[in-house]
Design an enzyme around this catalytic site. Structure first.
Site, PDB file in Angstrom:
ATOM      1  N   THR A 152      -1.740 -11.835 -25.014  1.00 23.07           N
ATOM      2  CA  THR A 152      -2.036 -12.946 -24.110  1.00 23.07           C
ATOM      3  C   THR A 152      -3.266 -12.669 -23.248  1.00 23.07           C
ATOM      4  O   THR A 152      -3.599 -11.506 -22.979  1.00 23.07           O
ATOM      5  CB  THR A 152      -0.811 -13.182 -23.206  1.00 23.07           C
ATOM      6  N   LYS A 182       3.017  -6.746 -21.471  1.00 26.55           N
ATOM      7  CA  LYS A 182       2.122  -7.036 -22.602  1.00 26.55           C
ATOM      8  C   LYS A 182       0.903  -6.101 -22.566  1.00 26.55           C
ATOM      9  O   LYS A 182       0.431  -5.630 -23.602  1.00 26.55           O
ATOM     10  CB  LYS A 182       1.664  -8.496 -22.578  1.00 26.55           C
TER      11      LYS A 182
HETATM   12  P1  NAD Z   1       8.991 -17.193 -27.564  1.00 25.99           P
HETATM   13  O1  NAD Z   1       9.695 -16.676 -26.353  1.00 25.99           O
HETATM   14  O2  NAD Z   1       9.053 -18.649 -27.868  1.00 25.99           O
HETATM   15  O3  NAD Z   1       9.507 -16.423 -28.866  1.00 25.99           O
HETATM   16  C1  NAD Z   1       9.783 -15.063 -28.891  1.00 25.99           C
HETATM   17  C2  NAD Z   1      10.630 -14.770 -30.119  1.00 25.99           C
HETATM   18  O4  NAD Z   1      10.855 -13.365 -30.172  1.00 25.99           O
HETATM   19  C3  NAD Z   1      12.004 -15.444 -30.091  1.00 25.99           C
HETATM   20  O5  NAD Z   1      12.281 -16.011 -31.345  1.00 25.99           O
HETATM   21  C4  NAD Z   1      12.951 -14.295 -29.801  1.00 25.99           C
HETATM   22  O6  NAD Z   1      14.263 -14.469 -30.357  1.00 25.99           O
HETATM   23  C5  NAD Z   1      12.229 -13.117 -30.436  1.00 25.99           C
HETATM   24  N1  NAD Z   1      12.590 -11.831 -29.838  1.00 25.99           N
HETATM   25  C6  NAD Z   1      12.639 -11.529 -28.516  1.00 25.99           C
HETATM   26  N2  NAD Z   1      13.023 -10.248 -28.350  1.00 25.99           N
HETATM   27  C7  NAD Z   1      13.185  -9.729 -29.599  1.00 25.99           C
HETATM   28  C8  NAD Z   1      13.535  -8.449 -30.077  1.00 25.99           C
HETATM   29  N3  NAD Z   1      13.815  -7.438 -29.253  1.00 25.99           N
HETATM   30  N4  NAD Z   1      13.591  -8.250 -31.415  1.00 25.99           N
HETATM   31  C9  NAD Z   1      13.309  -9.275 -32.276  1.00 25.99           C
HETATM   32  N5  NAD Z   1      12.984 -10.504 -31.865  1.00 25.99           N
HETATM   33  C10 NAD Z   1      12.925 -10.730 -30.531  1.00 25.99           C
HETATM   34  O7  NAD Z   1       7.485 -16.699 -27.401  1.00 25.99           O
HETATM   35  P2  NAD Z   1       6.127 -17.386 -27.883  1.00 25.99           P
HETATM   36  O8  NAD Z   1       5.644 -18.296 -26.820  1.00 25.99           O
HETATM   37  O9  NAD Z   1       6.294 -17.882 -29.256  1.00 25.99           O
HETATM   38  O10 NAD Z   1       5.155 -16.126 -27.888  1.00 25.99           O
HETATM   39  C11 NAD Z   1       5.012 -15.306 -29.045  1.00 25.99           C
HETATM   40  C12 NAD Z   1       4.038 -14.183 -28.754  1.00 25.99           C
HETATM   41  O11 NAD Z   1       2.778 -14.742 -28.399  1.00 25.99           O
HETATM   42  C13 NAD Z   1       4.460 -13.301 -27.579  1.00 25.99           C
HETATM   43  O12 NAD Z   1       4.156 -11.974 -27.895  1.00 25.99           O
HETATM   44  C14 NAD Z   1       3.608 -13.795 -26.425  1.00 25.99           C
HETATM   45  O13 NAD Z   1       3.344 -12.747 -25.510  1.00 25.99           O
HETATM   46  C15 NAD Z   1       2.338 -14.214 -27.142  1.00 25.99           C
HETATM   47  N6  NAD Z   1       1.572 -15.288 -26.490  1.00 25.99           N
HETATM   48  C16 NAD Z   1       2.187 -16.451 -26.097  1.00 25.99           C
HETATM   49  C17 NAD Z   1       1.422 -17.472 -25.535  1.00 25.99           C
HETATM   50  C18 NAD Z   1       2.046 -18.797 -25.126  1.00 25.99           C
HETATM   51  O14 NAD Z   1       1.353 -19.651 -24.554  1.00 25.99           O
HETATM   52  N7  NAD Z   1       3.322 -19.048 -25.426  1.00 25.99           N
HETATM   53  C19 NAD Z   1       0.045 -17.308 -25.349  1.00 25.99           C
HETATM   54  C20 NAD Z   1      -0.549 -16.096 -25.765  1.00 25.99           C
HETATM   55  C21 NAD Z   1       0.231 -15.109 -26.348  1.00 25.99           C
END
Ligand code: NAD
Ligand code: TYD
Length: 372
Positions: A152, A182
């Site tokens: 992120t 992160k």
């Molecule tokens: P989210 O919370 O919607 O999804 C996270 C997923 O990871 C879920 O399906 C959850 O069940 C799974 N998970 C959590 N802990 C786990 C574990 N210990 N083992 C296996 N699975 C596990 O998150 P998102 O918004 O889809 O984000 C995904 C990635 O992208 C993250 O790493 C986040 O930091 C990064 N990110 C998100 C954004 C945003 O705007 N949402 C922006 C930049 C980066």
């Protein structure tokens, strides 16, 4: 907007692909992970996709329901901290690429309880890296193996109004337990390239929006509250700025990075759409009033806007410079914020069956804790 056409248009040219990839997608049942899996299955139907997801409160197998029957798709319920399971999956599935999305991802939850963030985001990432390092060594370090770490822009901290956008060399100054966890995982991924030559790549992306976004985040929360006639809680003065990117544009960027990115590199990904929270919520209200004029309990929806106590440590502004990705790898976002938000509002309007079951007793308890 035709999603599939856009997905194909911006994917890596499959004629350059020497052989089908075998991709382990961690967190593939979450918001971005599931959009990525849909994108990949559309663009590369011959590739193997194995989703590993612990199905925490944020994971939802329904997001992948239309893919479950595909021969090249497999879902495994499990934790990225489970080394034995990961070792077994890498070998059995002959994985060559890890796309690592699994994380605890919500800043407000990290303020209520940081422990799970350290466990999954730091310890979980370390577990994956260790497993992949041993597996890669055992297979004589093939050149084409990749470990993509999806991160992120929040690791870079907060910008003042006149500051230039974050670049790949901006120093890390995380301000929330989420962004600190992160940042910790990014440092580990970087170290594994420099110490062990493991072919890792890091991407740092701005705020995403689109289908399958869990209700606790700003955009889905506002869409759902408008439809339910509930207050729209804006933290502080509503002048915090975020850069918004349509989730499929993010997925296309990750596609290009996996196929063309250079191991050891970091790539910033952003939409070049800086908007204050207040302006964004007003836009959502306007679109919802247009699209759902007869179905809204309160109209105009803007009457629901309510200013609430600010988030502790709330970063004022994020902005991201993605020119490295554009010039070196040829990516550009395709979806304007106007078009993407309108489409997203429409999705929440027509997908009540998706979000209503997520407003569980557990979710209500979380909601009361944050907004009481
Ligand atoms: P989210 O919370 O919607 O999804 C996270 C997923 O990871 C879920 O399906 C959850 O069940 C799974 N998970 C959590 N802990 C786990 C574990 N210990 N083992 C296996 N699975 C596990 O998150 P998102 O918004 O889809 O984000 C995904 C990635 O992208 C993250 O790493 C986040 O930091 C990064 N990110 C998100 C954004 C945003 O705007 N949402 C922006 C930049 C980066
Ligand atoms: P969020 O979707 O939680 O993403 P992030 O904190 O990772 O940027 O929040 C986006 C912005 O919206 C952020 O500045 C906090 C603000 N916000 C509100 O004003 N009210 C809310 O109810 C939520 C969830 C967020």
């Amino acid at each position: 907007m035709e999603e599939n056409t856009l997905a194909v248009q911006y994917s890596y040219d499959s004629s350059e692909n020497l052989y089908p990839r075998r991709v382990l997608v961690t967190g593939g049942a979450g918001f971005i992970g599931s959009n990525f899996v849909h994108h990949w299955c559309n663009a590369y139907p011959e590739d193997r996709i194995v989703v590993l997801d612990a199905l925490t409160y944020a994971g939802n197998r329904q997001n992948l329901a239309t893919l479950e029957d595909r021969e090249q798709f497999k879902f495994v319920e499990g934790n990225i901290c489970d080394r034995t399971l990961i070792d077994k999956l890498l070998e059995e599935e002959a994985i060559d690429t890890i796309a690592h999305f699994a994380a605890e991802s919500h800043v407000d939850r990290s303020i209520l309880g940081p422990d799970a963030f350290i466990q999954t985001n730091v310890v979980g990432t370390l577990t994956l890296l260790e497993a992949f390092r041993h597996y890669w060594n055992q297979h004589q370090q093939p050149d084409h193996y990749r470990f993509l770490h999806v991160s992120t822009d929040e690791v870079y901290g907060s910008l003042g109004p006149e500051d230039p956008p974050f670049t790949e060399t901006t120093p890390y100054t995380p301000n929330s337990p989420y962004s600190a966890s992160k940042a910790g995982s990014d440092h580990l991924v970087r170290a594994y390239y420099h110490t062990y030559n493991l072919p890792t790549i890091i991407t740092n992306c701005s705020n995403n929006y689109g289908p399958y976004h869990y209700p606790e985040k700003l955009i889905p929360l506002m869409c759902i509250n408008i439809l339910l006639g509930k207050p729209l809680p804006i933290y502080g003065d509503g002048q915090n700025v975020r850069d918004w990117l349509y989730v499929l544009d993010h997925c296309r960027a990750l596609d290009v990075v996996i196929h063309r990115g250079k191991p050891g590199e970091t790539y910033n990904i952003g939409g070049n759409n800086e908007v204050t929270n207040l302006d964004l919520v007003k836009m959502l209200c306007r679109f919802m009033d247009e699209l759902a004029s007869h179905h809204l309990p309160v109209k105009p929806s803007m009457d629901l806007i309510t200013f609430v106590k600010d988030r502790p440590g709330h970063d004022r502004r994020y902005a991201i410079n993605s020119s490295k990705l554009k010039t070196q790898l040829g990516w550009a976002p395709l979806v304007t914020v106007e078009e993407g938000l309108r489409q997203t509002v429409g999705w929440y309007l027509t997908h009540r069956h998706w979000w209503e079951p997520l407003l569980s007793e557990e979710y209500q308890a979380y909601y009361r804790q944050v907004y009481a």
